[in-house]
Write an enzyme that holds these catalytic residues in place. Structure first.
Site, short mmCIF file in Angstrom:
data_model
loop_
_atom_site.label_atom_id
_atom_site.label_comp_id
_atom_site.label_asym_id
_atom_site.label_seq_id
_atom_site.Cartn_x
_atom_site.Cartn_y
_atom_site.Cartn_z
N TRP A 145 -6.61 20.17 -0.67
CA TRP A 145 -6.53 19.04 0.26
C TRP A 145 -6.98 19.55 1.65
O TRP A 145 -6.44 20.54 2.14
CB TRP A 145 -5.09 18.54 0.30
CG TRP A 145 -4.85 17.37 1.21
CD1 TRP A 145 -5.56 16.21 1.27
CD2 TRP A 145 -3.80 17.25 2.18
NE1 TRP A 145 -5.02 15.37 2.22
CE2 TRP A 145 -3.94 15.99 2.79
CE3 TRP A 145 -2.76 18.08 2.59
CZ2 TRP A 145 -3.07 15.54 3.79
CZ3 TRP A 145 -1.89 17.64 3.58
CH2 TRP A 145 -2.05 16.38 4.17
N ASP B 5 3.41 22.14 -2.79
CA ASP B 5 3.11 20.85 -2.18
C ASP B 5 3.22 19.81 -3.30
O ASP B 5 2.39 19.78 -4.21
CB ASP B 5 1.70 20.87 -1.59
CG ASP B 5 1.34 19.54 -0.92
OD1 ASP B 5 2.15 18.59 -1.01
OD2 ASP B 5 0.26 19.45 -0.31
N LYS C 136 2.95 8.38 -2.28
CA LYS C 136 2.26 7.83 -3.46
C LYS C 136 3.25 7.33 -4.51
O LYS C 136 3.09 6.23 -5.03
CB LYS C 136 1.37 8.88 -4.11
CG LYS C 136 0.81 9.93 -3.21
CD LYS C 136 -0.43 9.49 -2.49
CE LYS C 136 -0.66 10.45 -1.34
NZ LYS C 136 -1.99 10.52 -0.87
N1 KET Z 1 -0.47 17.01 0.04
C1 KET Z 1 -1.49 16.61 -0.70
C2 KET Z 1 -1.98 17.49 -1.80
C3 KET Z 1 -2.08 15.36 -0.44
O1 KET Z 1 -3.08 14.99 -1.21
C4 KET Z 1 -1.61 14.56 0.62
C5 KET Z 1 -2.26 13.29 0.93
C6 KET Z 1 -0.51 15.03 1.35
C7 KET Z 1 0.04 16.26 1.04
C8 KET Z 1 0.11 14.27 2.48
O2 KET Z 1 0.54 13.03 2.21
P1 KET Z 1 1.59 12.27 3.17
O3 KET Z 1 1.02 10.94 3.36
O4 KET Z 1 1.71 13.05 4.45
O5 KET Z 1 2.85 12.29 2.40
N2 KET Z 1 -3.43 12.99 0.54
C9 KET Z 1 -4.16 11.75 0.70
C10 KET Z 1 -4.04 11.10 2.03
C11 KET Z 1 -4.39 11.97 3.21
O6 KET Z 1 -5.39 12.67 3.20
O7 KET Z 1 -3.60 11.91 4.18
C12 KET Z 1 -5.62 12.00 0.30
O8 KET Z 1 -6.00 13.13 -0.02
O9 KET Z 1 -6.38 11.02 0.26
#
Ligand code: KET
Length: 461
Positions: free
Chosen positions: A190, A271, A307
């Protein structure tokens, strides 16, 4: 004072290490200044050091350069600007229904209704570590209620601002209190991991993870790189549904990783942003974390409810640190509070209350698992539909990875040029590394995506 977002491979020299530790030094000296070591007159003279720029009509920020959009969230910005009626956003990992609409889970609506109806609820500040019940239930959700670390109170859990905030707080705690400042992240990962950990004051290196030739796991490379990481190094592991590749180790491979990590005294930092989204089962998806948390060793886990509960904008998450004893866990928590307090003081109350309401109530919990499974199943069905459509269409290439990969994303193998073509000609928005969010696709839009991929592959193959 911008840190260098330099990432070096496992075998390369430590430029990232030195640039990052000097950035940590700079941040520390800024902190010392803010703590009032300098007198107030010198602080004032700092502010008024260049009075001309304030008076000659130019902005004092005239030198600020335009920053690029975020590689993932910027895709949505571009999508929003596109007036085309056929546009499709497969960039950000956000679930959509078959009608292409965002989904608020039924259990979330019910929990919110309960919260609204309870007039005894107030809007007081939460403690620095957040809602106690939420923290307890979150630790159990990821580690398992019967986990010895949970039962022996060896886990400290703090509510944070979703997954990102949990990673950031964990990263900064490690930069302050852990002896090894290097974190190994998978290649690829990510995109935000690099920035989150660099700004936390850690030095970022990569370990091999994905093999483009097989579109699967480079397990040998992973073992070699982690095997040669310095003893004590931190290792970032995606708990399940690896982003962006959709490729996870098998449980047997996880066990081998666990043995290697423990034998080299590496510190695992999980994560967990997709628990329940990979297999549709919360317990199965937590298995990799649970085998580490059950072996008596220490680890960190960042959890997100963005999610799996669809609480994206509520920013609900938790950081758990599994320690060797309850006494250490208590002291660790006291230091986490010192990380959090100057950052955002304490976390928001609403989202965590929704989660606690659902996790504590057997009926709501069961309903949640059903809704979660339905989301996971819809994504799996999208994989099948896209794969079938490309096969029927005779699009050149082996597309079986679309059905083999798991979780929210397919790492298509399309290159940046092909992605740009699909955006320009077909109004399909996705990240330039060829990742598509399967959750943004529906039966109605599969033909459009198939046309675009077919054209990109045949014209720019
Ligand atoms: N870790 C991973 C692996 C991840 O894909 C995301 C979010 C997050 C943490 C953080 O999510 P949060 O909303 O802070 O709980 N990924 C998606 C959104 C983004 O980039 O913020 C994405 O990859 O599309």
């Amino acid at each position: 004072m911008s840190p260098q977002f330099t990432v070096s491979g496992a075998h390369s020299s430590s430029t990232a290490a030195s640039s990052s530790s000097s950035s940590a030094d700079r941040r520390l000296s800024a902190l010392v200044r803010h703590l009032g070591v300098e007198d107030s007159t010198s602080a004032m003279s700092d502010i008024s050091a260049n009075p001309t720029s304030a008076f000659n009509g130019d902005s004092v920020f005239a030198h600020v350069v335009q920053a690029p959009e975020d590689p993932i969230l910027g895709v949505t910005v571009a999508y929003n600007k596109d007036p085309s009626p056929i546009k499709l956003n497969l960039g950000v990992g956000a679930y959509r229904t078959e009608e292409g609409k965002p989904l608020v889970l039924n259990v979330v609506r019910q929990a919110e209704q309960q919260l609204v109806n309870d007039i005894s609820r107030v809007k007081e500040y939460l403690p620095i570590v957040g809602l106690a019940e939420f923290n307890k239930l979150s630790a159990k959700l990821i580690l398992g209620a019967d986990n010895p670390a949970v039962q022996e109170s060896r886990v400290t859990t703090v509510q944070c601002l979703s997954g990102t905030g949990s990673l950031r707080v964990g990263g900064e705690f490690l930069a302050r209190h852990y002896h090894e400042r290097t974190i190994y992240i998978p290649q690829p990962t990510w995109g935000n991991h690099i920035k989150v950990f660099t700004w936390s004051g850690l030095s970022v290196k990569t370990y091999r993870y994905y093999d483009p030739a097989t579109r699967g796991l480079n397990f040998q490379g992973l073992l070699e790189d982690l095997g040669s990481a310095p003893s004590g190094a931190i290792v970032l592991l995606h708990a399940c549904a690896h982003n962006p590749t959709g490729v996870d180790p098998t449980l047997e491979q996880w066990e081998q990783i666990r043995q290697l990590v423990r034998s080299r005294a590496l510190l695992p930092f999980f994560d967990s942003a997709y628990q329940g989204f990979a297999s549709g089962s919360l317990d199965s998806d937590a298995q990799p974390v649970r085998i580490f948390a059950a072996d008596g060793g220490e680890c960190l886990v960042a959890q997100s409810y963005a999610k799996n509960m669809g609480l994206y904008g509520e920013r609900v998450g938790a950081l758990s640190i599994v320690c060797k004893s309850a006494d250490v866990a208590r002291r660790v928590e006291s230091q986490l509070k010192l990380v959090i307090r100057p950052m955002y003081s304490n976390p928001p109350i609403h989202g965590a209350s929704i989660v606690a309401t659902i996790l504590r109530d057997r009926d709501l919990f069961n309903e949640w698992t059903i809704e979660l499974k339905a989301m996971a199943d819809r994504i799996i069905s999208m994989r099948k539909q896209l794969f079938d459509a490309l096969k029927t269409r005779g699009t050149p290439g082996d597309w079986s990875h679309i059905i083999k990969q798991i979780g929210m994303f397919t790492f298509t193998g399309l290159n940046a040029e092909q992605v740009a073509f699909m955006t320009k000609e077909y109004h399909i928005y996705m990240t330039s590394d060829g990742r598509i969010s399967m959750a943004g696709l529906s039966s109605k839009t599969v033909p459009h995506l198939t046309d675009a991929i077919h054209a990109a592959v045949t014209r720019l193959g």
